[in-house]
Design a protein around this motif. Sequence first.
Motif, PDB file in Angstrom:
ATOM      1  N   ILE A  48       2.579  39.172  -7.497  1.00  0.00           N
ATOM      2  CA  ILE A  48       1.749  38.112  -8.081  1.00  0.00           C
ATOM      3  C   ILE A  48       2.668  37.051  -8.658  1.00  0.00           C
ATOM      4  CG2 ILE A  48       0.194  37.530  -9.984  1.00  0.00           C
ATOM      5  CD1 ILE A  48      -1.216  40.101  -9.611  1.00  0.00           C
ATOM      6  N   ARG A  49       2.350  35.813  -8.375  1.00  0.00           N
ATOM      7  CA  ARG A  49       3.139  34.700  -8.900  1.00  0.00           C
ATOM      8  C   ARG A  49       2.190  33.640  -9.455  1.00  0.00           C
ATOM      9  NH1 ARG A  49       8.293  33.303  -7.409  1.00  0.00           N
ATOM     10  NH2 ARG A  49       8.131  34.532  -5.500  1.00  0.00           N
ATOM     11  N   ALA A  50       2.350  33.317 -10.722  1.00  0.00           N
ATOM     12  CA  ALA A  50       1.608  32.215 -11.334  1.00  0.00           C
ATOM     13  C   ALA A  50       2.549  31.021 -11.433  1.00  0.00           C
ATOM     14  CB  ALA A  50       1.096  32.607 -12.719  1.00  0.00           C
ATOM     15  N   GLU A  51       2.127  29.881 -10.921  1.00  0.00           N
ATOM     16  CA  GLU A  51       2.964  28.693 -10.881  1.00  0.00           C
ATOM     17  C   GLU A  51       2.285  27.547 -11.625  1.00  0.00           C
ATOM     18  OE1 GLU A  51       3.641  27.933  -6.762  1.00  0.00           O
ATOM     19  OE2 GLU A  51       4.917  29.711  -6.470  1.00  0.00           O
ATOM     20  N   HIS A  52       2.842  27.175 -12.777  1.00  0.00           N
ATOM     21  CA  HIS A  52       2.360  26.045 -13.578  1.00  0.00           C
ATOM     22  C   HIS A  52       0.837  26.125 -13.802  1.00  0.00           C
ATOM     23  CE1 HIS A  52       6.352  24.394 -13.076  1.00  0.00           C
ATOM     24  NE2 HIS A  52       6.236  24.518 -11.769  1.00  0.00           N
ATOM     25  N   LEU A  53       0.391  27.286 -14.181  1.00  0.00           N
ATOM     26  CA  LEU A  53      -1.031  27.576 -14.318  1.00  0.00           C
ATOM     27  C   LEU A  53      -1.607  26.897 -15.561  1.00  0.00           C
ATOM     28  CD1 LEU A  53      -3.048  29.347 -12.737  1.00  0.00           C
ATOM     29  CD2 LEU A  53      -2.565  31.189 -14.369  1.00  0.00           C
ATOM     30  N   SER A  54      -2.752  26.253 -15.404  1.00  0.00           N
ATOM     31  CA  SER A  54      -3.432  25.603 -16.525  1.00  0.00           C
ATOM     32  C   SER A  54      -4.925  25.852 -16.413  1.00  0.00           C
ATOM     33  CB  SER A  54      -3.172  24.096 -16.538  1.00  0.00           C
ATOM     34  OG  SER A  54      -1.797  23.812 -16.712  1.00  0.00           O
ATOM     35  N   LYS A  55      -5.572  25.924 -17.578  1.00  0.00           N
ATOM     36  CA  LYS A  55      -7.028  26.059 -17.602  1.00  0.00           C
ATOM     37  C   LYS A  55      -7.563  25.383 -18.853  1.00  0.00           C
ATOM     38  CE  LYS A  55     -11.183  27.386 -16.561  1.00  0.00           C
ATOM     39  NZ  LYS A  55     -11.887  26.753 -15.419  1.00  0.00           N
ATOM     40  N   ALA A  56      -8.492  24.464 -18.663  1.00  0.00           N
ATOM     41  CA  ALA A  56      -9.151  23.774 -19.774  1.00  0.00           C
ATOM     42  C   ALA A  56     -10.660  23.925 -19.627  1.00  0.00           C
ATOM     43  CB  ALA A  56      -8.769  22.299 -19.806  1.00  0.00           C
ATOM     44  N   PHE A  57     -11.342  24.090 -20.746  1.00  0.00           N
ATOM     45  CA  PHE A  57     -12.795  24.236 -20.750  1.00  0.00           C
ATOM     46  C   PHE A  57     -13.418  23.016 -21.415  1.00  0.00           C
ATOM     47  CE2 PHE A  57     -11.110  28.559 -20.757  1.00  0.00           C
ATOM     48  CZ  PHE A  57     -11.845  29.151 -19.749  1.00  0.00           C
ATOM     49  N   ASP A  58     -14.487  22.536 -20.826  1.00  0.00           N
ATOM     50  CA  ASP A  58     -15.224  21.412 -21.404  1.00  0.00           C
ATOM     51  C   ASP A  58     -16.147  21.962 -22.498  1.00  0.00           C
ATOM     52  OD1 ASP A  58     -16.783  19.216 -22.024  1.00  0.00           O
ATOM     53  OD2 ASP A  58     -16.985  18.555 -19.957  1.00  0.00           O
ATOM     54  N   VAL A  59     -15.866  21.615 -23.746  1.00  0.00           N
ATOM     55  CA  VAL A  59     -16.680  22.093 -24.874  1.00  0.00           C
ATOM     56  C   VAL A  59     -17.414  20.922 -25.532  1.00  0.00           C
ATOM     57  CG1 VAL A  59     -15.244  24.110 -25.320  1.00  0.00           C
ATOM     58  CG2 VAL A  59     -14.656  21.938 -26.395  1.00  0.00           C
ATOM     59  N   SER A  60     -17.691  19.912 -24.745  1.00  0.00           N
ATOM     60  CA  SER A  60     -18.371  18.723 -25.273  1.00  0.00           C
ATOM     61  C   SER A  60     -19.814  19.032 -25.651  1.00  0.00           C
ATOM     62  CB  SER A  60     -18.371  17.604 -24.227  1.00  0.00           C
ATOM     63  OG  SER A  60     -17.075  17.339 -23.752  1.00  0.00           O
ATOM     64  N   LYS A  61     -20.339  18.232 -26.559  1.00  0.00           N
ATOM     65  CA  LYS A  61     -21.754  18.320 -26.884  1.00  0.00           C
ATOM     66  C   LYS A  61     -22.570  17.798 -25.700  1.00  0.00           C
ATOM     67  CE  LYS A  61     -21.116  17.639 -31.867  1.00  0.00           C
ATOM     68  NZ  LYS A  61     -21.397  16.768 -33.039  1.00  0.00           N
ATOM     69  N   PRO A  62     -23.873  18.110 -25.660  1.00  0.00           N
ATOM     70  CA  PRO A  62     -24.716  17.561 -24.582  1.00  0.00           C
ATOM     71  C   PRO A  62     -24.630  16.042 -24.515  1.00  0.00           C
ATOM     72  CG  PRO A  62     -25.916  19.242 -25.806  1.00  0.00           C
ATOM     73  CD  PRO A  62     -24.630  19.004 -26.546  1.00  0.00           C
ATOM     74  N   TRP A  63     -24.923  15.511 -23.338  1.00  0.00           N
ATOM     75  CA  TRP A  63     -24.736  14.078 -23.082  1.00  0.00           C
ATOM     76  C   TRP A  63     -25.490  13.216 -24.088  1.00  0.00           C
ATOM     77  CZ3 TRP A  63     -28.528  10.486 -21.798  1.00  0.00           C
ATOM     78  CH2 TRP A  63     -28.057   9.210 -21.475  1.00  0.00           C
ATOM     79  N   LEU A  64     -26.745  13.569 -24.401  1.00  0.00           N
ATOM     80  CA  LEU A  64     -27.549  12.734 -25.297  1.00  0.00           C
ATOM     81  C   LEU A  64     -26.939  12.716 -26.695  1.00  0.00           C
ATOM     82  CD1 LEU A  64     -30.024  11.004 -25.737  1.00  0.00           C
ATOM     83  CD2 LEU A  64     -31.347  13.091 -26.220  1.00  0.00           C
TER      84      LEU A  64
END
Length: 332
Positions: free
Chosen positions: A7-23
Amino acid sequence: MTSHALIRAEHLSKAFDVSKPWLERTLSGEGRRRLTAVSDVSFDIAAGETFALVGESGSGKSTIARLVVGLHAASGGRIVFDGLDIADPASARQFAAERRRIAMIFQDPYASLNPRWRIGDIIAEPLYAFDLVKNRDEAQARVDELLRLVKLDPLDGVKFPHEFSGGQRQRVAIARALASNPDVIVCDEPTSALDVSVQAQVLNLMRDLQDQFKLTYLLISHNLAVVRHMATRVGVLYLGRLVEVAPAKTLFANPRHPYTRMLLAAVPDLHLVGRARTAVQGEIANPIDLPPGCAFHPRCPLANGRCTSDIPQPISRDGADIACHAVEEGRE
């Protein structure tokens, strides 16, 4: 990194959108908010070894585990399993055929087992999912074999999860992970929900199974005693970044990064009874609003001006890779 990594992880990134609802965002004038769980993480795992990821809660350990098994899609970088990029559409069909070679043991042995299914059906599910058996008799024989492997009785297959203790339920989870004949098992805090005496039994079982079936483990844990017992190499995570990667013996004997030293200083040790101990200082920062430069600098006793502005890059020292300006400059 080794050229023969399973197994090789290369420059792995993960971001989650935690924004409030659009309105709500429109009325309040707020923009989108993103939580960075993993940022530019690279490591490899050789066949047959146990690579452990450690760090405080919120450091990104479990997110990486879920990225490796495909429960989350990476925001950046890639994961290569035995030469196949698991997110590359070109290799999707080939990886689907290899998917059974990666299994996972979850943290909570009760929540990860369907309470309405009998134990035999839970263990047999991967056998049917990956077409590893031809009929129910063959599946039953395999389930009985797996129950014996994890030191349970084949008669237990007719019971439900609530009829077992926590340690027994985790043995069932291990049996289910073994059902698909995997090469890699991702272990996400496999003993954190168990009593200490039961932890030792489960860990010894996992080591015996690793030796018997030549398994490769990615071990996620915040318990450094467990890591010392199990790991071949250790990666230390802080706010989604690897700050130190070293062989387990090297890391426990001579930790180089200030954060690694802080974690090890907080581990109970019978030899230090009666002596003053160094508690873990401060709290982990908000991953939505990361500090500039080295994310650890607000808690680091060695931080200087460079630490507050520049993100440190890994450097090699005595067989370890350390991302720290103080180590690079010889100030540690």
